[in-house]
Design a protein around this motif. Structure first.
Motif, short mmCIF file in Angstrom:
data_model
loop_
_atom_site.label_atom_id
_atom_site.label_comp_id
_atom_site.label_asym_id
_atom_site.label_seq_id
_atom_site.Cartn_x
_atom_site.Cartn_y
_atom_site.Cartn_z
N THR A 93 6.56 3.91 -13.71
CA THR A 93 6.18 4.83 -13.44
C THR A 93 7.32 5.35 -13.82
OG1 THR A 93 4.64 4.32 -11.13
CG2 THR A 93 5.64 6.38 -11.61
N LEU A 94 7.87 5.26 -13.72
CA LEU A 94 9.42 5.88 -13.58
C LEU A 94 9.83 6.13 -14.99
CD1 LEU A 94 12.35 3.94 -11.48
CD2 LEU A 94 11.28 6.00 -10.71
N ASN A 95 9.88 5.74 -16.31
CA ASN A 95 9.36 5.60 -17.47
C ASN A 95 9.16 6.78 -17.64
OD1 ASN A 95 10.48 5.21 -20.36
ND2 ASN A 95 8.43 4.36 -20.69
N ASP A 96 7.95 7.23 -17.06
CA ASP A 96 6.80 8.17 -17.69
C ASP A 96 7.21 9.34 -17.24
OD1 ASP A 96 4.74 6.29 -18.68
OD2 ASP A 96 3.64 6.69 -16.55
N ILE A 97 8.09 9.38 -15.87
CA ILE A 97 8.67 10.74 -15.63
C ILE A 97 10.00 11.10 -16.65
CG2 ILE A 97 10.36 11.17 -13.36
CD1 ILE A 97 8.21 9.94 -11.45
N LEU A 98 10.97 10.18 -16.76
CA LEU A 98 12.24 10.38 -17.55
C LEU A 98 11.39 10.61 -19.29
CD1 LEU A 98 14.08 6.31 -17.32
CD2 LEU A 98 14.33 8.58 -16.06
N ASP A 133 7.07 -4.05 -12.79
CA ASP A 133 5.81 -3.14 -13.78
C ASP A 133 6.29 -2.48 -13.47
OD1 ASP A 133 7.06 -5.32 -15.09
OD2 ASP A 133 5.32 -7.14 -14.89
N THR A 134 5.50 -2.19 -12.44
CA THR A 134 4.47 -0.69 -12.21
C THR A 134 5.11 -0.28 -12.11
OG1 THR A 134 2.75 -1.81 -11.19
CG2 THR A 134 2.28 0.42 -10.76
N SER A 137 0.85 -1.13 0.12
CA SER A 137 -0.26 -0.37 -0.06
C SER A 137 0.80 1.35 0.14
CB SER A 137 -0.90 -0.16 1.17
OG SER A 137 -1.81 1.48 1.36
N ARG A 138 2.08 1.28 0.23
CA ARG A 138 2.67 2.12 0.95
C ARG A 138 3.03 2.82 -0.52
NH1 ARG A 138 6.86 1.45 5.42
NH2 ARG A 138 4.89 1.55 6.60
N LEU A 139 4.16 1.45 -1.56
CA LEU A 139 4.58 2.03 -2.44
C LEU A 139 3.71 1.76 -3.72
CD1 LEU A 139 7.37 1.34 -4.32
CD2 LEU A 139 6.47 -0.79 -4.13
N ALA A 140 2.48 1.25 -3.03
CA ALA A 140 1.80 2.31 -4.34
C ALA A 140 1.15 3.22 -4.30
CB ALA A 140 0.28 1.31 -4.31
#
Length: 777
Positions: free
Chosen positions: A184-189, A179-180, A136-139
């Motif tokens: 997410t990181l790919n979207d930021i990059l 995968d999530t 939950s914290r990670l999400a």
């Protein structure tokens, strides 16, 4: 990947019980009948009833330690609490854990057995709660870093995400959500805002950290990363993927965490290097490759040649900025161990460069001969820049081989090989200079000759060629910039050091002649150039060949005498020349006899030459400095340059100070010659030369005491010079008190003069404490 909670193993508490009572056949499910449900619930209640008071209560869901939850937090907590059963993730129920072989028992045995069951049940619930809490914290962090509008909050959240990844106790959570996280990181990059560049860089670092933490998933992450890089059309995004790879490799370091995937990584990096077309991508990809070379040399060695081929291509591209060329040169030189390990490849590459140089030189020869130029022959505007590039890359490879590029280390680098290469390089540069003056070619040529000369001691025709080349390049300094000047001066210094004992006096006389370009470079506006000239003087005055050293020394003294004469003329009422029998008459040189220097130039020349004398004057136990030269350095400074007895000390105090400081430095280096002044016989030494030196320096200490005593009584003395004299007197006094063997020195007449000078100075300070000296400068 199957997942099993850490609390699902048996606690071992059942081993405390000798046997289980009332074994019964196991039913299919505890909840298959209402009675079973009721029995389980009652059993749980009974279990809690027997817990000691020190046992913790049923744990509550942990709060979000990374900040306030967003609007989706309650929904996540609801799903975590409601949507999970005993078998959702393959966990066994309490009964399934404790009842092997399909047998069951009731919940009424001994109390300590019940307590063990309760403890086991609670740990399972705690572990499940922690796992769901981490998920939950990670999400929550992933949502916030994607949806937050405020830049600073996103940066803070991303930092929290990095902390979570690096300190997470459950890597299973990271793997499950991998995968999530990657998405997410790919979207930021891939965000386009330039204002978010710092955020995107942090995301790249986070991606690299994730790869390091999940080392067993490194192959999956690296494949994903390189796939995204090759499919991206934006250079800035490609750069960030490479930053992520570099962060992963650096974080893993030499722990060999990526050994199983390093061949894959190296192959992809090599492919990227072959296709990059901007300096930024080149730099970042090479940083990754160099990290592989440091930590996994056995992997990189198979790609060494291919990497070198690409970097050499960038190195010889003369259209690139000089800063990039220097950076590529540094990268190549950092791979020294691979150059040495593959010496056949290294020398073959040098041979190819040399052949290309000669090809361009031949093209230039056609131009020089005035022949009709074929269409296939490039004009000088094309040949010269390429020749300069080849000379530069040749120097880089020689430096990359390092100390192994030496005839003393054996084949394939032999004296014959180095001599042949040096002759061919000299020929190419000379041809280019005859066709058209090109500063880049000459600068690169001088550098190349220098690195080759460092590995061989030239003699015969090669030595003559090198000396002629050095003088010719020095003459070109008048038309070139500081970079070229520095390269030439470095080369000349190297020539003097390498040839040394074989250096002819004629070469020195040309270097130090009044019309030499070397003397003019002393007045260069760039301090680095002036310092490099000083280096040439130091090399000349450090020669071991006494006849050649004498030639250099006499020329330096001759210029000093010329400068002093030029300054003395300005003090004469009628401007007439000083008497030929002056104190400097014995050090005059014919080359400077008819030369007169302007006042400022004369002062600078004198001070510069005095500073160069420290090379031979401060060499400890220097036989040459104390005996072989005439006059000796001590005699020159204490007698020949008697500026303290003339008006020069008043009108040019900086010169007086320079003479005094040079003498002070020389005497300090030899303990003020106190020991030699007590030596009654040189029989302690073996060898006539050392005996002669001891005899020659016997009276130095007495002369020094008289000089200090005479100076201290002077009224018009430069304040800095007076401080120097007091420091000097203190050092001598301390040394004289150190040993009883020095007691005879207190009875020297010169010591009495020294003491009178000190007393006179003290009397002057007490009588006129506020008097200031009026000194013209």
């Amino acid at each position: 990947m199957s997942r099993k909670a850490s609390g699902s193993r048996l606690s071992g508490a059942h081993k405390l019980q000798p046997h289980w009572n009332d074994w019964q056949p196991r039913v299919d499910s505890v909840s298959s009948s209402p009675d079973g449900v009721k029995s389980r619930e009652l059993g749980s209640a009974a279990l809690y009833d027997v817990l000691p008071s020190s046992y913790p209560d049923q744990p509550a869901a942990p709060s979000d330690a990374y900040g306030p939850a967003d609007t989706h937090q309650e929904e996540d907590e609801y799903e975590a609490g409601q949507g999970v059963s005993d078998t959702t993730f393959g966990w066994k129920s309490v009964g399934q854990e404790l009842r092997p072989n399909d047998v069951t028992t009731d919940l009424t045995p001994f109390q300590h057995g019940n307590r063990a069951l309760a403890s086991k049940d609670m740990r399972k619930l705690q572990d499940r709660g922690m796992a769901h809490s981490e998920e939950s914290r990670l999400a929550n962090l992933l949502r916030r870093v994607s949806r937050e509008d405020d830049r600073d909050r996103r940066l803070a959240t991303l930092k929290q995400l990095k902390d979570f990844i690096s300190h997470s106790e459950s890597k299973v959570t990271l793997v499950k959500q991998l995968d999530t996280i990657l998405s997410t990181l790919n979207d930021i990059l891939n965000e386009s805002s330039k204002l978010l560049w710092e955020l995107r860089q942090d995301a790249a670092a986070c991606l690299g950290l994730l790869c390091t933490v999940l080392g067993y998933e490194a192959e999956r992450i690296f494949k994903w990363l390189f796939l995204k890089l090759t499919s991206s059309s934006r250079d800035e995004v490609k750069l960030l993927y490479l930053v992520a790879a570099q962060c992963a490799l650096e974080a893993a370091g030499e722990r060999k965490a990526f050994s199983h995937v390093m061949q894959l990584v190296m192959s992809n990096l090599q492919s990227i290097l072959e296709n990059v077309d901007t300096p930024e991508l080149l730099c970042q990809s090479v940083k990754c490759i160099l990290q592989v070379a440091r930590c996994y040399p056995h992997v990189f060695s198979t790609n060494f040649r291919d990497t070198v081929d690409i970097l050499v291509g960038w190195h010889i591209d003369h259209t690139q900025k000089q800063a990039l060329t220097q950076q590529v040169s540094g990268w190549l030189q950092s791979l020294e161990q691979f150059w040495v390990a593959d010496l056949t490849f290294s020398t073959t590459l040098l041979g190819q460069f040399l052949e290309d140089m000669e090809a361009y030189a031949e093209d230039l020869n056609h131009v020089l001969a005035g022949e009709v130029v074929d269409e296939d022959i490039p004009p000088p505007s094309v040949s010269l820049p390429k020749l300069a590039a080849l000379l530069r890359v040749f120097s880089t490879v020689v430096r990359s081989i390092g100390e192994r590029f030496s005839p003393f280390r054996g084949p394939p680098i032999t004296e014959v090989y180095v001599t042949d290469v040096l002759n061919r390089v000299l020929s190419c540069v000379t041809t280019a200079k005859q066709v058209q003056f090109s500063e880049p070619v000459l600068t690169a040529g001088n550098e190349c000759v220098g690195v080759l000369l460092a590995g061989v001691e030239p003699c015969g025709q090669l030595m003559e060629a090198v000396l002629a080349y050095g003088l010719d390049q020095l003459d070109c300094c008048r038309a070139c910039g500081p970079d070229y000047n520095l390269a030439v001066l470095s080369l000349v210094t190297l020539i003097v050091d390498q040839v040394n004992m074989k250096l002819p006096a004629s070469f020195v006389e040309k270097l130090l002649a009044p019309d030499s370009q070397l003397l003019k470079l002393r007045f260069h506006r760039e301090k680095e150039v002036m310092s490099a000239v000083h280096g040439v003087y130091q090399a000349l005055l450090g020669l071991k060949n006494i006849p050649t050293l004498e030639a250099a020394y006499k020329l330096v003294l001759g210029e000093i005498a010329c400068a002093l004469s030029s300054l003395t003329v300005t003090l004469e009422p009628s401007g007439r020349a000083p008497a030929p029998s002056g104190p400097c008459s014995s050090i005059q040189h014919p080359a400077f006899a008819s030369l007169a220097l302007p006042q400022e130039k004369a002062q600078f020349t004198l001070i510069f030459n005095l500073s160069t004398l420290t090379t031979i004057g401060n060499t400890k136990n220097s036989l040459i400095g104390m005996w072989a030269l005439s006059p000796t350095v001590f005699t020159l400074l204490s007698h020949n340059l008697m500026l303290v007895h003339s008006e020069l000390a008043v009108y040019y105090p900086a010169i007086q100070y320079a003479v005094l400081y040079t003498l002070y430095s020389h005497c300090t280096r030899h303990d003020h010659f106190i020991s030699s002044s007590l030596s009654s016989s040189p029989s302690l030494f073996d060898g006539a030369v050392i005996s002669t030196v001891t005899t020659a320096t016997k009276k130095h200490f007495g002369t020094l005491l008289s000089l200090l005593g005479g100076l201290l009584v002077k009224e018009h003395l430069y304040p800095e010079a007076r401080r120097l004299l007091l420091t000097w007197a203190q050092e001598i006094s301390v040394l004289m008190k150190k040993s009883d063997t020095y007691s005879p020195l207190f009875s020297l007449p010169s010591f009495n003069k020294f003491c009178r000078g000190l007393l006179a100075f003290v009397f002057m300070k007490c009588e006129l404490p506020t008097r200031s000296l009026s000194i013209q400068s």
